[in-house]
Design an enzyme around this catalytic site. Structure first.
Site, PDB file in Angstrom:
ATOM      1  N   GLU A  19       0.834  -1.207   0.000  1.00 54.17           N
ATOM      2  CA  GLU A  19       0.000   0.000   0.000  1.00 54.17           C
ATOM      3  C   GLU A  19       0.870   1.259   0.000  1.00 54.17           C
ATOM      4  O   GLU A  19       1.868   1.336   0.723  1.00 54.17           O
ATOM      5  CB  GLU A  19      -0.893  -0.014   1.249  1.00 54.17           C
ATOM      6  CG  GLU A  19      -1.766   1.214   1.411  1.00 54.17           C
ATOM      7  CD  GLU A  19      -2.430   1.285   2.773  1.00 54.17           C
ATOM      8  OE1 GLU A  19      -3.362   2.087   2.929  1.00 54.17           O
ATOM      9  OE2 GLU A  19      -2.012   0.531   3.691  1.00 54.17           O
ATOM     10  N   LYS A  63      -9.343   3.065  -2.984  1.00 54.00           N
ATOM     11  CA  LYS A  63      -9.895   2.585  -1.725  1.00 54.00           C
ATOM     12  C   LYS A  63     -11.255   3.217  -1.498  1.00 54.00           C
ATOM     13  O   LYS A  63     -11.427   4.431  -1.610  1.00 54.00           O
ATOM     14  CB  LYS A  63      -8.953   2.924  -0.570  1.00 54.00           C
ATOM     15  CG  LYS A  63      -9.353   2.298   0.761  1.00 54.00           C
ATOM     16  CD  LYS A  63      -8.297   2.569   1.824  1.00 54.00           C
ATOM     17  CE  LYS A  63      -8.633   1.867   3.132  1.00 54.00           C
ATOM     18  NZ  LYS A  63      -7.624   2.148   4.184  1.00 54.00           N
ATOM     19  N   CYS A 115      -5.571  -2.084   2.687  1.00 54.34           N
ATOM     20  CA  CYS A 115      -5.415  -1.973   4.138  1.00 54.34           C
ATOM     21  C   CYS A 115      -6.579  -2.646   4.853  1.00 54.34           C
ATOM     22  O   CYS A 115      -6.866  -3.807   4.624  1.00 54.34           O
ATOM     23  CB  CYS A 115      -5.254  -0.510   4.536  1.00 54.34           C
ATOM     24  SG  CYS A 115      -4.772  -0.265   6.259  1.00 54.34           S
TER      25      CYS A 115
END
Length: 531
Positions: A288, A352, A405
């Site tokens: 990430e 995301k 994440c």
């Protein structure tokens, strides 16, 4: 056992609060990295006995009678969440000059809030309380519902749901394919509360027998699925993935003077030759926000990536994506996954969609920024969430479910509509949490998503723990926490699955209905609960 149960039931005041707190804190030993699940056979019987003695006076009214049960459940939850989430404070110490003041909020405030769910669960269970098996059925239903609500309310935070304590290894993870995390949480409370029946002798025989049957079915199903290789396999899309774990210190990640060194290290690790006789990796995975800069500010970066990649290879990396404002709007930044081919072209991306409150964005931003607050990851002024989620198409005919994440802790994000995908792709940066239990807990939750969906998990983490698992959650390759390096592994094939998230929610609902029925029937029938 009866004497211990009576002593706990009759405890009051500070002693009662301390017992609940310690029982909750003890339950954390069932979670990673300890995985001592047997400790739940102590924690939950103690909670049951405490609730046996947690009834307010009759003249206090319905809610007043439940107040002692709420307090008992709250103290249990407070102990559980403080012991299980204390490491969150480590993220604030990365920029201590800006966020050290918030340390008590992270270490004590968040657990105090999350404990409300367990307090309400205990109160709801006490409303259906009875002798014998009925009370552990009501506690089971209430905790299952509490974990379900915790996963959705206020954007959701299902971290360390009770069900994870009963799933320390792949053998004991397979049942989650059927009932999901929330169903596992309900059944975990039932099974591990069963010894409380021995202490009071009411309903001990049927209760222990049912709990034993559930535990044997849980382990037996796991053995069957592992022996069967988790069902039919799709081997038509072979790929060799290389996971790059650079172990970049979080304090250096966005240091301008460190950018070239970090980028050069990523390229160097990616270009390492495979083991002698091993195939060349087809997909190289970075963690990430691995790129320490915006691509738009470093036009030569794509060319250097293309030079590193060999013909036919694809680089998949986390990065910050900038979207220029138009019509007077401010620039927006996204936490993104890029897929880059051997010519340095971006051939796919995914943003995301579920951001970390107070970490990546600030709720009620306009108001809270007036008071000087800002998100922890504020290098770019906070992130924006993607408008939608979609599969990430990769060369080789692979379609990945992108999980950036902590999106991996949510059961509902492991599928995208009716699209199942071929693998779960989890890019994360757990350097925020240092060498604490946090990264181990995060890995376990991602691992369970693989089991639920019967898809292999490809997980690249900045400082660990990076893994590739098969569709049964078994680790095919990994790098430990804090270690820099790479590993290559053939992507395990997807397994066949009869269940999807909608099915799991239905099965969870049926589990709750059955537990409520048992609790209600037991409350009305003294004969049912006596030996």
């Amino acid at each position: 056992m009866e004497r211990i149960a009576e002593t706990i039931m009759l405890s009051w005041g500070a002693k009662r609060r301390a017992l609940a707190l310690l029982a909750g804190a003890l339950a954390v030993l069932a979670l990673p990295p300890f995985n001592f699940f047997a400790v739940l056979f102590v924690s939950f019987p103690v909670l049951v006995w405490l609730l046996d003695g947690a009834s307010g006076p009759a003249e206090a009214g319905f809610l007043g009678r439940l107040r002692p049960a709420f307090a008992t459940g709250w103290w249990f939850g407070f102990g559980y969440f403080v012991a299980g989430l204390w490491w969150l404070g480590n993220a604030l110490l990365m920029e201590a000059e800006s966020f050290a003041w918030a340390l008590p909020i992270a270490v004590l405030g968040l657990p105090a809030f999350l404990a409300l769910f367990y307090g309400l669960a205990a109160a709801a269970a006490r409303a259906l309380w009875s002798d014998g098996i009925g009370r552990i059925a009501s506690l089971s239903a209430a905790f299952g519902l509490a974990e379900f609500v915790r996963a959705y309310l206020f954007t959701g935070f299902p971290w360390n749901a009770i069900g994870y304590g009963a799933m320390p290894a792949p053998l004991m993870m397979q049942s989650s394919e059927i009932v999901g995390l929330y169903g596992m949480s309900a059944l975990t409370v039932f099974v591990f509360s069963a010894p409380a029946l021995v202490g009071t002798r009411r309903g001990a025989v049927p209760g222990i027998a049912l709990a034993l049957a559930l535990f044997c079915a849980h382990v037996g199903y796991g053995w069957m699925m592992l022996a069967d290789g988790a069902g039919p396999r799709d081997t038509s899309r072979a790929a060799v993935v290389r996971i790059v774990q650079p172990a970049i210190d979080q304090s250096a990640k966005w240091d301008i003077s460190e950018r070239e060194r970090i980028f050069a290290q990523l390229l160097e690790l990616s270009a390492l030759p495979p083991r002698e006789g091993a195939p060349r990796p087809s997909h190289i995975i970075w963690p990430e926000t691995a790129l320490p800069f915006l691509l738009t500010e470093n036009p030569g970066a794509l060319s250097r990536m293309a030079e590193m990649l060999q013909v036919g290879q694809t680089l998949i990396t986390g990065a910050v994506r900038q979207e220029d404002g138009v019509g007077g709007k401010t620039r927006r930044f996204y936490n993104t996954i890029y897929a880059i081919d051997d010519e340095g072209q971006i051939i796919g991306s995914a943003d995301k969609a579920h951001l970390v409150p107070f970490g990546e964005y600030l709720p009620f931003e306009q108001l809270l920024r007036e008071y000087g607050l800002k998100p922890v990851a504020d290098s770019f002024g906070g992130f924006s969430a993607a408008d939608r989620r979609a599969l990430l198409s990769l060369p080789g005919g692979l379609n990945a479910v992108p999980l950036i994440c902590y999106e991996a802790i949510f059961q509902r994000f492991s599928e995208i509509g009716d699209a199942r995908g071929d693998l779960l792709l989890n890019l994360t940066n757990d350097a925020w949490y240092g060498l604490t239990p946090g990264p181990y807990q995060h890995l376990r939750q991602a691992q369970l998503r693989a089991v639920e969906t019967r898809l292999p998990l490809v997980r690249a983490a900045n400082n660990g723990i990076s893994v590739v698992t098969d569709s049964a959650g078994r680790i095919a390759g990994s790098l430990p926490l804090g270690e820099k390096g790479v590993f290559d592994v053939e992507l395990p094939p997807a397994g066949g699955s009869f269940w999807n998230n909608a099915d799991r929610d239905i099965n969870f609902g049926l589990t709750i209905v059955i537990m409520v029925f048992v609790a209600t029937f037991a409350r009305r029938s003294k004969k049912f609960v006596s030996d």
